[in-house]
Scaffold this active site. Structure first.
Site, PDB file in Angstrom:
ATOM      1  N   HIS A 510     -34.194  75.866  50.584  1.00 28.00           N
ATOM      2  CA  HIS A 510     -35.097  75.280  49.591  1.00 28.00           C
ATOM      3  C   HIS A 510     -35.959  76.360  48.943  1.00 28.00           C
ATOM      4  CE1 HIS A 510     -34.329  71.114  51.007  1.00 28.00           C
ATOM      5  NE2 HIS A 510     -34.033  71.764  52.112  1.00 28.00           N
ATOM      6  N   LYS A 702     -49.095  68.418  42.879  1.00 26.78           N
ATOM      7  CA  LYS A 702     -48.131  69.136  43.729  1.00 26.78           C
ATOM      8  C   LYS A 702     -48.896  70.190  44.512  1.00 26.78           C
ATOM      9  CE  LYS A 702     -45.830  70.115  39.836  1.00 26.78           C
ATOM     10  NZ  LYS A 702     -44.393  69.984  39.827  1.00 26.78           N
ATOM     11  N   ARG A 703     -48.244  70.859  45.477  1.00 31.05           N
ATOM     12  CA  ARG A 703     -48.939  71.929  46.179  1.00 31.05           C
ATOM     13  C   ARG A 703     -49.443  72.957  45.166  1.00 31.05           C
ATOM     14  NH1 ARG A 703     -48.453  72.335  51.943  1.00 31.05           N
ATOM     15  NH2 ARG A 703     -49.650  74.224  51.646  1.00 31.05           N
ATOM     16  N   LYS A 708     -46.346  77.607  40.413  1.00 30.77           N
ATOM     17  CA  LYS A 708     -46.365  76.274  39.800  1.00 30.77           C
ATOM     18  C   LYS A 708     -47.342  76.218  38.625  1.00 30.77           C
ATOM     19  CE  LYS A 708     -45.031  73.909  44.108  1.00 30.77           C
ATOM     20  NZ  LYS A 708     -43.808  73.135  43.875  1.00 30.77           N
ATOM     21  N   THR A 813     -38.942  67.794  42.928  1.00 31.24           N
ATOM     22  CA  THR A 813     -38.587  66.383  43.081  1.00 31.24           C
ATOM     23  C   THR A 813     -39.678  65.494  42.504  1.00 31.24           C
ATOM     24  OG1 THR A 813     -39.430  66.589  45.303  1.00 31.24           O
ATOM     25  CG2 THR A 813     -37.047  66.540  45.076  1.00 31.24           C
ATOM     26  N   LYS A 817     -39.645  61.610  40.381  1.00 25.56           N
ATOM     27  CA  LYS A 817     -40.443  60.405  40.657  1.00 25.56           C
ATOM     28  C   LYS A 817     -41.131  59.943  39.380  1.00 25.56           C
ATOM     29  CE  LYS A 817     -41.043  62.475  45.117  1.00 25.56           C
ATOM     30  NZ  LYS A 817     -41.822  63.504  45.818  1.00 25.56           N
TER      31      LYS A 817
HETATM   32  C1  NBG Z   1     -39.190  73.011  48.011  1.00 26.27           C
HETATM   33  C2  NBG Z   1     -38.931  73.623  46.667  1.00 26.27           C
HETATM   34  C3  NBG Z   1     -38.744  72.513  45.648  1.00 26.27           C
HETATM   35  C4  NBG Z   1     -37.655  71.572  46.122  1.00 26.27           C
HETATM   36  C5  NBG Z   1     -37.954  71.096  47.508  1.00 26.27           C
HETATM   37  C6  NBG Z   1     -36.860  70.221  48.080  1.00 26.27           C
HETATM   38  C7  NBG Z   1     -40.133  73.910  50.045  1.00 26.27           C
HETATM   39  C8  NBG Z   1     -40.158  75.044  51.007  1.00 26.27           C
HETATM   40  N1  NBG Z   1     -39.328  74.050  49.000  1.00 26.27           N
HETATM   41  O1  NBG Z   1     -38.401  73.062  44.415  1.00 26.27           O
HETATM   42  O2  NBG Z   1     -40.009  74.448  46.303  1.00 26.27           O
HETATM   43  O3  NBG Z   1     -37.551  70.473  45.273  1.00 26.27           O
HETATM   44  O4  NBG Z   1     -38.105  72.175  48.388  1.00 26.27           O
HETATM   45  O5  NBG Z   1     -35.642  70.863  48.021  1.00 26.27           O
HETATM   46  O6  NBG Z   1     -40.813  72.892  50.227  1.00 26.27           O
END
Ligand code: NBG
Length: 966
Positions: A510, A702-703, A708, A813, A817
C-alpha cells in the site's frame, strides 16, 4: 408411491451436500416417479437415485410422496422413530419452504410414528413438479436424518434468504448419552426469531441478565449493550452454520493477515490500509468467500485527537473501557508465542538440525468478531489476538524469592498487544513493534495450521487449501515462521517446504516510495527471533544463488534485490522477502502498479513480470451508502427499482437513465440538503460555528500528511479570503459561499503535520471572526476524524478534495466514498482518480496539477521553478504573522519555499485555483451541479470492494464462493 428412505438417529452420517445449489422452485410440471434411498448405517455414504418403489423396512425411516391420495394436495408420508421435537422440525421444514399443511394424520407403530402430511404450495396447489418434490424430500431427509453437525439448512421457496431449521446433533452413543443429546436438542431446537416482539423480548432479557440492570432502570449505553448482545446472538448462529459448512465442504480458504483493521468503533488501524481491510472483510462475507481475517486486538486503538488552542493533543483510546459487546472471547483458543533464546544443533536420524530453544513465552488469546455478509447467511470471522499472562512461570525467580520482579517482567511481555503504532507509513527499529508482528504471525499460523491438520494429513495439499494474504509487509515474518514450522517442527525437507510456501502467499503493498518500505535491523531480529534470522539468511542465500544464474554477477542489482541490506545498520528488507516468496505482488491501482514496476520494484518486475498485478481498491457500499446515507439509499432503490445494487454496485449505472428527469434531480437535491443539515448541526456542536446550508460544503478529510497537501488547501482558503477582503461589496455578492471543512490526525511525532493543523486553526480563527466575510467563507476543523465522523461528513459534502502530488497516493479510497455519495471531486490525476475519470469522464470532476510523468522534471528544476504570485503572497502572509504564531509557522513555510518544495505546492497552485474557480462556476448552476453529482454516483460501481474482492479471489487467491445453504 415414491419413497425416500433415510437412516434413523442412532448413526452419525455425513450427508452429501444436498442443498447447496438449489435454484428457486420452478413452476409445477410433469411429475415422474423417482425415489431416493438411503441405506441405514455407514458414514460418508453417497446419495443414490433409484426407481425402486421401496417398501419401508422396520429398521429405516422413510419419506414417501403420494400424489394420488388427494385431489387437492400432495401427501408426504413420513415414517420415523419417535423423538421429542421431531414433529416440530418437520412442520418447520414445510413452513420455510413456503408450503402449507392442510391436514395431517398420525399413526404409531412401536417406536415409530407414521405421519401423513397433506401439503400445498404457496398458491394452494398440489405439488407436482418432480424437482420440487425432490427438494422437499431431501430437505426433510436432512432435517430428520442429518449429518451430525447439529444443523440443517433448507432453501426457502423463492427468495435468496431463508430460515435454517435445526435438528438434533447426532451424538454418537446409546442409552443415557443419546437421551441427553436428544433432550438438549429438544431444549433448543430452533433458531432465535427475528420478529420485532422476539427482538424486544431478547433485548430486555439481556438488559436484565447480561448487563444486569433492572428492566425499569437502564440507560442508553446499557440499552445499546443489550441490543448488541441480541444481534450478536443471531450472528453467532449464522457464524456456527457458516463454519460448520466450511468444515464439511473443505473449500480452499483465504487467510487475510493484517496488522490493522479500522472497523468503526474499534479504531484498530491508522488510515487507508486499515479501513480498506475492513471493507474487504465486508465484501468477503457478502460474496460468500471462505475467508478468515486475522489481526491484533490492541487495547489502545488509534489515539483520540483533541484540539487545545489549535494544537493537536493525543489521548489514549482505551476503547475497551466499557467492554465490547460484539466480540466473543475464546479462552480455549490460546497459543503460546515464544521469543528470544538460542538456536541449538540437534541430531535427527544422523543429520544435524537447528532447533530454537526460546527464552520467553507469551500467550495469545483469540477474540472473535463475527462479520455478517449482506443478503446471505454467511458470517465469517475476524479473529483478533490479545496477549495474556502465560502459565509458564519463571520458577527459578519464584523460588529465589524474586516474586515481585518476576510478575513485573510478566506484565511487560503481556503488554505486546497494548498499543497500535500511530504511524501510517513505516515503523522502523522498534522492538515492541517487531514483537507485535511476530506475536500476530505466530498465533495466526498456529491456528491456521491446526485447522489445516484437522482436515488434511499431507502438507502437499496446503496450496490447494490455504491462501495466505500479506496485507502490506507487516505480517511478512509469516514466511520465515511457516518455513520454521514446516522444516523444524514438521520435519519437511527445506526445498519441499520452500516450494509449498511459495505457492501460498500473495502480497499487496500500500506504499509508493521505497523509503516507506519496512526494514528490520538484523541485530534486533537476531536477538528476538534467532532461528528466524537464520531462516531468512538461508532464503536469501538460496535466492542470491538463483539470481546469479539468471542475471549474472551484476553486483549492484544483486545487492538491491537482496533481502539483506548491508550498510551502517544491517537490515532485513521485508518487501523484498515478500516479493520473493509471494506468487503475486499487487498494487492498489493501475498507476500504483506502474510505479511499482517502473520504479519501486523494477528489478523484481524485470525478473518476474508475471508476478505483478494490480487490483484497484474499492469500498463497501453497504457501509458508505446504506449505513451512512439512508436517505440516498432509499432514493437509489426507488429510482433503480430494486435494492439489488446493494450487492451489485454496477447497477448504479442505471442512474444515468434518470439524470434528465427533473423530479429525480429534485429528490437528489433534497437528500443532499438533508445530509448537509445533519453535518451543519454536528459542526455547530463540535466547533460552535454556525454554517449556511446554501454554501458549498467543501471537504478534505484524511490523515494529515505533506504529500496529501492539506497545506495547499489552506493556502487556497487564505487566497480566497484575501480576494474577498479586497473586493467591493457588490462583487462579494457574486461569490459562491463556502464552508471549508478539514479533518484528520497527524502522527504524534510528525511535527510538520501538526503545524498544518495549527495553521488551519489559526486561519479559521481569523476568517470565522471576520464580520466582513460572514457566511461567504467559513473554515472548520473537525476534530478526531474517524470512521463514525466520516459517516456523517461524507454524505453532507458537495465537493471533496484529493490533492496528493501525483505519484504519491497509492490508490486513495476516500475519493470512492465521496463519489458514491454524489459528491464532486477536486483532485490530481493520482492513484485511483485516473480510473475514476475513466468511469465518470473528465467533465464531471475538477482535475488539476502536474501529471505523474511531469513530477520528476519539475522537481529537478528546483529553484528555477515558476510559482504564481498569489502563492508567494499567501506564503508571505503566513510568514509575516498575519495569522499569528509567526515563529512557529516558519519551518512550515520553509518546506514549500521555492527550491525546497518537494511536494510541488507552488507549481500546482495556479491550476489548483483554476479548478476551484471551475467548481464555483458549476455550483451556481444547481441543475448542472446536480447532474454532475448524479453521474459521479452512477460511475462509482467499479469502486465497490465487491469488485476488488472478486478480482482478488479469481486471479490471486483462486478461491470459490462457499455459500452456507438455507
Ligand atoms: C494507504 C495508501 C492509500 C491506499 C490505502 C489502501 C497506507 C499505509 N496506505 O493510497 O496511502 O488507498 O493504503 O490501499 O495506509
Amino acid at each position: 408411491m415414491h419413497t425416500i428412505s433415510f437412516p434413523h438417529l442412532t448413526n452419525a452420517h455425513t450427508f452429501p451436500n444436498l442443498l447447496t445449489s438449489f435454484p428457486p422452485f420452478s413452476s409445477p410440471a410433469h411429475f415422474s416417479p423417482i425415489s431416493v434411498h438411503f441405506p441405514t448405517a455407514p458414514r460418508n455414504y453417497r446419495l443414490r437415485a433409484s426407481t425402486n418403489e421401496s417398501t419401508p423396512s422396520t429398521s429405516t425411516s422413510t419419506i414417501t410422496v403420494d400424489n394420488s391420495d388427494s385431489a387437492n394436495s400432495t401427501a408426504f408420508v413420513i415414517r420415523a422413530r419417535n423423538r421429542i421435537g421431531l414433529l416440530q422440525v418437520i412442520t418447520r421444514v414445510f413452513k420455510v419452504l413456503g408450503l402449507s399443511i392442510d391436514r395431517a394424520i398420525v399413526e404409531f407403530e412401536g417406536d415409530f410414528f407414521i405421519k401423513r402430511f397433506f401439503v400445498t404450495d404457496s398458491h394452494g396447489n398440489k405439488i407436482e413438479d418432480l424437482e420440487n418434490l425432490e427438494r422437499i424430500k431431501r430437505a426433510l431427509a436432512e432435517a430428520i436424518g442429518g449429518d451430525g453437525d447439529g444443523t440443517v439448512s433448507v432453501v426457502k421457496s423463492t427468495a435468496n434468504r431463508g430460515i435454517v431449521v435445526r435438528r438434533a446433533g447426532l451424538v454418537e452413543g446409546f442409552g443415557e448419552r443419546k437421551a441427553k443429546a436428544e433432550r438438549m436438542f429438544s431444549l433448543m431446537d430452533g433458531f432465535l426469531k427475528n420478529d420485532p416482539f422476539s427482538l424486544q423480548k431478547d433485548i430486555l432479557h439481556h438488559v436484565e441478565y447480561t448487563v444486569a440492570r433492572s428492566r425499569f432502570n437502564f440507560d442508553d449505553y446499557e440499552a445499546y449493550q443489550a441490543l448488541s448482545h441480541s444481534v450478536r446472538d443471531r450472528l453467532i448462529e449464522r457464524w456456527h452454520d457458516t463454519h460448520t459448512y466450511f468444515k464439511r465442504t473443505k473449500p480452499k480458504r483465504l487467510y487475510f493477515l493484517s496488522l490493522e483493521f479500522l472497523m468503526g468503533d474499534a479504531a484498530l488501524g491508522n488510515g487507508g490500509l486499515a479501513r480498506f481491510s475492513a471493507c474487504q472483510m465486508d465484501s468477503l462475507a457478502t460474496l460468500d468467500y471462505p475467508a478468515w481475517g486475522y489481526g491484533l486486538r490492541y487495547e489502545y486503538g488509534l489515539f483520540r485527537q483533541i484540539i487545545v488552542d489549535g494544537f493537536q493533543h493525543e489521548q489514549p483510546d482505551y476503547w475497551l473501557n466499557f467492554g465490547n459487546p460484539w466480540e466473543i472471547e475464546r479462552i480455549h483458543v490460546t497459543y503460546e508465542v515464544k521469543f528470544y533464546g538460542t538456536v541449538e544443533d540437534v541430531d535427527r536420524n544422523g543429520e544435524k538440525h537447528e532447533v530454537w530453544i526460546p527464552g520467553e513465552t507469551v500467550e495469545a488469546v483469540a477474540y472473535d468478531n463475527p462479520i455478517p455478509g449482506y443478503g446471505t447467511r454467511n458470517t465469517i470471522n475476524l479473529r483478533l489476538w490479545a496477549a495474556k499472562p502465560s502459565n509458564h512461570f519463571d520458577l527459578e525467580a519464584y523460588n529465589t524469592g524474586d516474586y515481585i520482579n518476576s510478575i513485573v517482567n510478566r506484565q511487560r511481555t503481556e503488554s505486546i498487544s497494548n498499543v497500535l503504532y500511530p504511524d501510517d507509513r513505516s515503523h522502523q527499529g522498534k522492538e515492541m513493534r517487531l514483537k507485535q508482528q511476530y506475536f500476530f504471525v505466530s498465533a495466526s499460523l498456529q491456528d491456521i495450521i491446526r485447522r489445516f491438520k484437522e482436515a488434511h494429513n499431507n502438507f502437499d495439499e496446503l496450496p490447494e487449501k490455504v491462501a495466505l494474504h500479506l496485507n502490506d509487509t507487516h505480517p511478512s515474518l509469516s514466511i520465515a515462521e511457516i518455513m520454521r514450522i514446516l522444516v523444524d517442527e514438521e520435519q519437511l525437507d527445506w526445498n519441499k517446504a520452500w516450494n509449498i510456501v511459495c505457492k501460498i502467499f500473495s502480497f499487496t503493498t500500500h506504499t509508493v516510495v521505497a523509503e516507506g518500505l519496512e526494514k528490520i535491523p538484523t541485530d534486533l531480529l537476531g536477538s528476538l527471533l534467532p532461528r528466524h534470522l537464520q531462516i531468512l539468511y538461508k532464503i536469501n542465500s538460496n535466492f542470491m544463488e538463483e539470481l546469479k544464474k539468471r542475471i549474472g554477477l551484476d553486483y549492484n542489482r544483486l545487492s538491491r534485490m537482496s533481502i539483506v541490506e548491508e550498510g551502517a545498520v544491517k537490515s532485513i528488507r521485508m518487501a523484498n522477502l515478500s516479493i520473493i516468496c509471494s506468487h503475486t505482488v499487487n498494487g492498489v491501482s493501475k498507476l500504483h502498479s506502474d510505479t511499482l514496476k517502473m520504479r519501486t520494484f523494477k528489478d523484481f518486475y524485470e525478473l518476474w513480470p508475471e508476478k505483478f498485478q494490480y487490483t484497484t481498491n474499492g469500498v463497501t457500499q453497504r457501509r458508505w451508502i446504506v449505513v451512512s446515507n439512508p436517505s440516498l439509499c432509499a432514493l437509489l432503490s426507488k429510482w433503480l427499482g430494486t435494492e439489488a445494487w446493494i450487492r451489485n454496485a454496477d447497477l448504479l449505472t442505471g442512474l444515468r437513465d434518470h439524470v434528465d428527469n427533473t423530479g429525480f434531480r429534485h429528490e437528489w437535491k433534497m437528500v443532499k440538503r438533508l445530509n448537509k443539515m445533519r453535518l451543519a448541526e454536528y459542526i455547530e456542536t463540535m466547533s460552535g460555528v454556525k454554517v449556511s446550508l446554501d454554501a458549498m460544503f467543501d471537504v478534505q478529510v484524511k490523515r494529515i500528511h505533506e504529500y496529501k497537501r492539506q497545506l495547499l488547501n489552506i493556502f487556497g482558503i487564505i487566497h480566497r479570503y484575501d480576494c474577498l477582503k479586497n473586493m467591493d461589496k457588490n462583487d462579494r455578492t457574486k461569490v459562491v459561499p463556502r464552508v471549508c471543512i478539514i479533518g484528520g490526525k497527524a502522527a504524534p511525532g510528525y511535527e510538520i503535520a501538526k503545524k498544518i493543523i495549527k495553521l488551519c486553526h489559526a486561519v479559521a480563527e481569523k476568517i470565522n471572526n471576520d464580520a466582513d466575510i460572514g457566511d461567504l467563507l467559513k473554515l472548520v476543523f473537525i476534530p478526531d476524524y474517524n470512521v463514525s465522523v466520516a459517516e456523517m461528513v461524507i454524505p453532507g459534502a458537495d465537493l471533496s478534495q484529493h490533492l496528493s502530488t501525483a505519484g504519491h497516493e497509492a490508490s486513495g479510497t476516500g475519493s470512492m466514498k465521496f463519489l458514491m455519495n454524489g459528491c464532486l471531486l477536486l483532485a490530481t490525476a493520482d492513484g485511483s482518480t485516473v480510473e475514476i475519470i475513466e468511469e465518470i469522464g473528465s467533465d464531471n470532476l475538477f482535475l488539476f496539477g502536474a501529471k505523474v510523468q511531469e513530477v520528476a522534471e519539475l522537481r529537478e528544476k528546483g529553484g528555477a521553478l515558476k510559482v504564481p504570485l498569489q502563492f508567494a503572497r499567501v506564503l508571505r502572509m503566513v510568514r509575516d504573522g498575519y495569522f499569528g504564531d509567526k515563529d512557529y509557522f516558519k519551518s512550515l513555510c520553509d518546506t514549500v519555499e521555492v527550491g525546497n518544495d518537494f511536494y510541488l505546492l507552488g507549481s500546482d497552485f495556479g491550476s489548483y485555483l483554476e479548478a476551484q474557480a471551475a467548481a464555483d462556476k458549476a455550483f451556481v448552476e444547481p441543475e448542472k451541479w446536480t447532474k454532475m453529482s448524479i453521474l459521479s454516483a452512477a460511475g462509482s460501481g467499479r469502486f465497490s470492494s465487491d469488485r476488488t474482492i472478486r478480482e482478488y479471489a479469481e486471479r490471486t487467491w483462486k478461491i470459490d464462493p462457499c455459500q452456507c445453504p438455507f
